[in-house]
Each structure stands twice: as structure tokens, then as C-alpha cells.
Design a protein around this motif. Sequence first.
Motif, PDB file in Angstrom:
ATOM      1  N   TRP A 180       0.975  -1.301   0.156  1.00  0.00           N
ATOM      2  CA  TRP A 180      -0.085   0.067   0.058  1.00  0.00           C
ATOM      3  C   TRP A 180       1.267   1.636  -0.203  1.00  0.00           C
ATOM      4  O   TRP A 180       0.686   2.786  -0.666  1.00  0.00           O
ATOM      5  CB  TRP A 180      -0.990  -0.113   1.014  1.00  0.00           C
ATOM      6  CG  TRP A 180      -1.932  -1.197   1.078  1.00  0.00           C
ATOM      7  CD1 TRP A 180      -2.728  -1.825  -0.160  1.00  0.00           C
ATOM      8  CD2 TRP A 180      -2.842  -1.477   2.160  1.00  0.00           C
ATOM      9  NE1 TRP A 180      -3.807  -2.485  -0.176  1.00  0.00           N
ATOM     10  CE2 TRP A 180      -3.542  -2.361   1.794  1.00  0.00           C
ATOM     11  CE3 TRP A 180      -3.503  -1.067   3.674  1.00  0.00           C
ATOM     12  CZ2 TRP A 180      -4.917  -2.940   2.469  1.00  0.00           C
ATOM     13  CZ3 TRP A 180      -4.077  -0.846   4.268  1.00  0.00           C
ATOM     14  CH2 TRP A 180      -4.941  -2.211   3.319  1.00  0.00           C
ATOM     15  N   PHE A 181       2.125   1.491   0.666  1.00  0.00           N
ATOM     16  CA  PHE A 181       2.570   3.110   0.657  1.00  0.00           C
ATOM     17  C   PHE A 181       3.826   2.536  -0.156  1.00  0.00           C
ATOM     18  O   PHE A 181       3.951   4.135  -0.173  1.00  0.00           O
ATOM     19  CB  PHE A 181       2.973   2.305   2.377  1.00  0.00           C
ATOM     20  CG  PHE A 181       2.356   2.408   3.500  1.00  0.00           C
ATOM     21  CD1 PHE A 181       1.033   3.162   3.107  1.00  0.00           C
ATOM     22  CD2 PHE A 181       2.175   1.727   4.387  1.00  0.00           C
ATOM     23  CE1 PHE A 181       0.068   3.489   4.461  1.00  0.00           C
ATOM     24  CE2 PHE A 181       1.596   1.031   5.425  1.00  0.00           C
ATOM     25  CZ  PHE A 181      -0.159   2.205   5.382  1.00  0.00           C
ATOM     26  N   ALA A 182       4.249   1.889  -0.983  1.00  0.00           N
ATOM     27  CA  ALA A 182       5.068   1.516  -1.934  1.00  0.00           C
ATOM     28  C   ALA A 182       5.489   3.155  -2.837  1.00  0.00           C
ATOM     29  O   ALA A 182       6.088   3.651  -2.826  1.00  0.00           O
ATOM     30  CB  ALA A 182       5.842   0.411  -2.009  1.00  0.00           C
ATOM     31  N   PRO A 183       4.352   3.146  -3.543  1.00  0.00           N
ATOM     32  CA  PRO A 183       3.692   3.635  -4.096  1.00  0.00           C
ATOM     33  C   PRO A 183       3.977   5.502  -3.885  1.00  0.00           C
ATOM     34  O   PRO A 183       4.784   6.002  -4.360  1.00  0.00           O
ATOM     35  CB  PRO A 183       2.594   4.076  -4.593  1.00  0.00           C
ATOM     36  CG  PRO A 183       2.197   2.340  -4.760  1.00  0.00           C
ATOM     37  CD  PRO A 183       2.784   1.747  -3.598  1.00  0.00           C
ATOM     38  N   ALA A 184       3.352   5.830  -2.713  1.00  0.00           N
ATOM     39  CA  ALA A 184       3.818   7.137  -2.160  1.00  0.00           C
ATOM     40  C   ALA A 184       5.278   7.660  -2.068  1.00  0.00           C
ATOM     41  O   ALA A 184       5.727   8.722  -1.711  1.00  0.00           O
ATOM     42  CB  ALA A 184       2.037   7.420  -1.735  1.00  0.00           C
ATOM     43  N   LEU A 185       5.609   6.221  -1.329  1.00  0.00           N
ATOM     44  CA  LEU A 185       6.769   6.225  -0.327  1.00  0.00           C
ATOM     45  C   LEU A 185       8.079   6.774  -1.777  1.00  0.00           C
ATOM     46  O   LEU A 185       8.833   7.600  -2.221  1.00  0.00           O
ATOM     47  CB  LEU A 185       7.349   5.458   0.133  1.00  0.00           C
ATOM     48  CG  LEU A 185       6.991   5.091   1.228  1.00  0.00           C
ATOM     49  CD1 LEU A 185       6.870   3.726   1.996  1.00  0.00           C
ATOM     50  CD2 LEU A 185       7.072   6.010   2.401  1.00  0.00           C
ATOM     51  N   GLY A 186       8.097   5.787  -3.051  1.00  0.00           N
ATOM     52  CA  GLY A 186       8.484   6.280  -4.112  1.00  0.00           C
ATOM     53  C   GLY A 186       8.098   7.182  -5.302  1.00  0.00           C
ATOM     54  O   GLY A 186       9.180   7.369  -6.000  1.00  0.00           O
ATOM     55  N   ASP A 187       7.417   7.145  -5.323  1.00  0.00           N
ATOM     56  CA  ASP A 187       6.874   8.155  -6.710  1.00  0.00           C
ATOM     57  C   ASP A 187       6.371   9.792  -6.526  1.00  0.00           C
ATOM     58  O   ASP A 187       5.181   9.843  -6.071  1.00  0.00           O
ATOM     59  CB  ASP A 187       6.410   7.295  -7.333  1.00  0.00           C
ATOM     60  CG  ASP A 187       5.483   8.181  -8.645  1.00  0.00           C
ATOM     61  OD1 ASP A 187       5.609   9.152  -9.369  1.00  0.00           O
ATOM     62  OD2 ASP A 187       5.140   7.122  -9.631  1.00  0.00           O
ATOM     63  N   PRO A 188       7.199  10.842  -6.863  1.00  0.00           N
ATOM     64  CA  PRO A 188       6.064  12.073  -5.777  1.00  0.00           C
ATOM     65  C   PRO A 188       4.903  12.715  -7.456  1.00  0.00           C
ATOM     66  O   PRO A 188       4.621  13.166  -6.747  1.00  0.00           O
ATOM     67  CB  PRO A 188       8.086  13.408  -6.973  1.00  0.00           C
ATOM     68  CG  PRO A 188       8.669  12.193  -6.989  1.00  0.00           C
ATOM     69  CD  PRO A 188       8.859  10.672  -7.329  1.00  0.00           C
ATOM     70  N   ALA A 189       5.355  11.647  -8.530  1.00  0.00           N
ATOM     71  CA  ALA A 189       3.814  12.020  -8.922  1.00  0.00           C
ATOM     72  C   ALA A 189       2.226  11.428  -8.522  1.00  0.00           C
ATOM     73  O   ALA A 189       1.448  11.572  -8.672  1.00  0.00           O
ATOM     74  CB  ALA A 189       4.178  11.222 -10.680  1.00  0.00           C
ATOM     75  N   VAL A 190       2.904  10.027  -7.715  1.00  0.00           N
ATOM     76  CA  VAL A 190       1.924   9.583  -7.337  1.00  0.00           C
ATOM     77  C   VAL A 190       1.635  10.752  -6.030  1.00  0.00           C
ATOM     78  O   VAL A 190       0.285  10.784  -5.656  1.00  0.00           O
ATOM     79  CB  VAL A 190       2.254   7.926  -6.529  1.00  0.00           C
ATOM     80  CG1 VAL A 190       1.096   7.548  -5.573  1.00  0.00           C
ATOM     81  CG2 VAL A 190       2.697   7.115  -7.843  1.00  0.00           C
ATOM     82  N   ARG A 191       2.648  10.563  -5.117  1.00  0.00           N
ATOM     83  CA  ARG A 191       2.544  11.791  -4.062  1.00  0.00           C
ATOM     84  C   ARG A 191       1.587  12.948  -4.251  1.00  0.00           C
ATOM     85  O   ARG A 191       0.985  13.663  -3.958  1.00  0.00           O
ATOM     86  CB  ARG A 191       3.559  12.476  -3.324  1.00  0.00           C
ATOM     87  CG  ARG A 191       4.558  10.935  -2.499  1.00  0.00           C
ATOM     88  CD  ARG A 191       5.005  11.696  -1.543  1.00  0.00           C
ATOM     89  NE  ARG A 191       6.404  12.537  -2.300  1.00  0.00           N
ATOM     90  CZ  ARG A 191       7.445  11.588  -2.995  1.00  0.00           C
ATOM     91  NH1 ARG A 191       7.461  10.196  -2.111  1.00  0.00           N
ATOM     92  NH2 ARG A 191       8.622  12.155  -3.229  1.00  0.00           N
TER      93      ARG A 191
END
Length: 283
Positions: A180-191
Motif C-alpha cells: 500500500w505504501f510503496a507507491p507514495a514513498l517512491g513516486d513524487p507523481a503519486v504523492r
Amino acid sequence: MPTLRLTAGEIDYQDTGGEGPVLVLLHGVNMDASLWRDVVAELGPDFRCIAPTLPLGSHRRAMDRPELVTHHGVAAMVGELMEALDLSAVTLVANDWGGAQFLLADGPNDRIAAAVLVACEAFDNFPPGRPGRAIATSARVPGLLWAAMQLQRFTWFRRAPGAWGWMSKRPIPRQVMDRWFAPALGDPAVRRDLRTFALSTPPPTELRRLVERLPSFDRPVLVLWATEDMLMPREHGGRLASLFPHGRLVEIDDSYTLMPADQPQRLAAELARFVTEVQSTST
């Protein structure tokens, strides 16, 4: 996992297939379709379960049009998904995220035969409780959302009171939360997408107007509420059910907000019973 291109961008979704009644299962912020894994397993082959991963912070593809990642915009994406997959007689099921109510109130909802609202945002509880307000606050300060996402790495934070410890009564498996947390941790565009969504919380006047429009949805609605919920006030369950002409409330013990994680067997049984009742009255 199949993907579907919508106006805002490309999303992943799970589809169990088959000829059974169709359920579209929706999750909340910083989760993906795997929230429903145990419920889907319980329902088995008698139901066609479709679970999209909405762009709420755990999506793996940033949106092409991030300005559409709002409560209204994500609700519109759900309507677009149902149209793209040519679904009909759908039972729409939403947990945690309350924005699906905009779809019920304003449409397009002609493909929805019934709705199940499971321990979700309602009335003025947007965003819900301390965890929701923390995300909204961090979205307003440059760099703070990145810092908040870093905390998600730690087991102590995942079970902390006032944070994820108030979302589920039982620990969610580490590998699931890692996903669940990997995308927002690793991708500024997801954040960026998550920030856009967090800043889109409707103002109180708009939320009051939403409540006034909900009675226009005149199909069966089941409201499932957790009696021990730490984020969604218990009285909201009954109030929400009473808004719909054909609404009713069922309360579930021994669960917090994430009922698909805390009580998947009971939740699946209530869904199966409700869908069967809806089908029997519509024939």
C-alpha cells in the motif's frame, strides 16, 4: 492485473469474472484493491467482484490529469469504469472513502442497482478522524507529505493509536501494508495525486448539500457500521441509513473502520444476503 484507461489516466483493477451478480468494491486513502482480498475469497465464484485501485495514494501509475483526482473526480472515475466495462445491475460497495456518495446523489448511477456503505466518511466527517486530518494537514505544507509517508515504513507507526492503529482492530499483514505504501514513498507523481485529493475535501456547505441530495437515490442501500469504530461516529450509521428511501442499518461488532480486514467473513455474508434480497425483489 488488468488495466483500464479512463479520462484521468490508467488504473489497475481486479475482476473475478463469471456470470454472477456484480459487486464493485471501493477502498480508501493509502490502500489498494487488496483491501478486499479476504472478502472476495469468501464470496467465491457465485459473485463477480471488481475491485479497482483508485488514485488515492497506493496506485502504481500516476494520473495523466491530476486535477481530476478529487472527491468528485474519483467518484466520476467509478462511473466511467462501470461504463467502460459495460456493467449493469451493480452493487456498489464502499469502505472508508465517502466520496462514492456523490455518485449515488448526482450520477451517473443508472448502472447501480444497490449500494452498500461500509464504515465510511459521512456528514461532516470528511476527512475522518485524526488520521484523515493528518493527511490533509501534511498536504498543505511543502515537503510534509513526503515526511508523513516516511513514517509509514515503521511497524510502530502502523499500529499507533490515532494512526493506522485506529483503522483496523487487527494488524494488517506487513507485506500488504508495504504494498500500500510503496507507491507514495517512491513516486513524487503519486504523492502529487494524493496531495490533490487531500486538498479537495468538500467545504461544509457542499457536504450539507450532499446530504440533502442523497434521498434521491431510491434503490436499496445497506449501511454496515462497526460498533467499535474509532474514526466514524457510531450515530452516523443510523443517520446515513435513514436518508435513503430504502436504506437500513446493520451494525458489526469486533471491528474498526476497515471491516474487510477485521471481519471479512461477516462482511461477505452480509453482502451475499443483501444482494440475494435485492435480486429477489427485482424479479
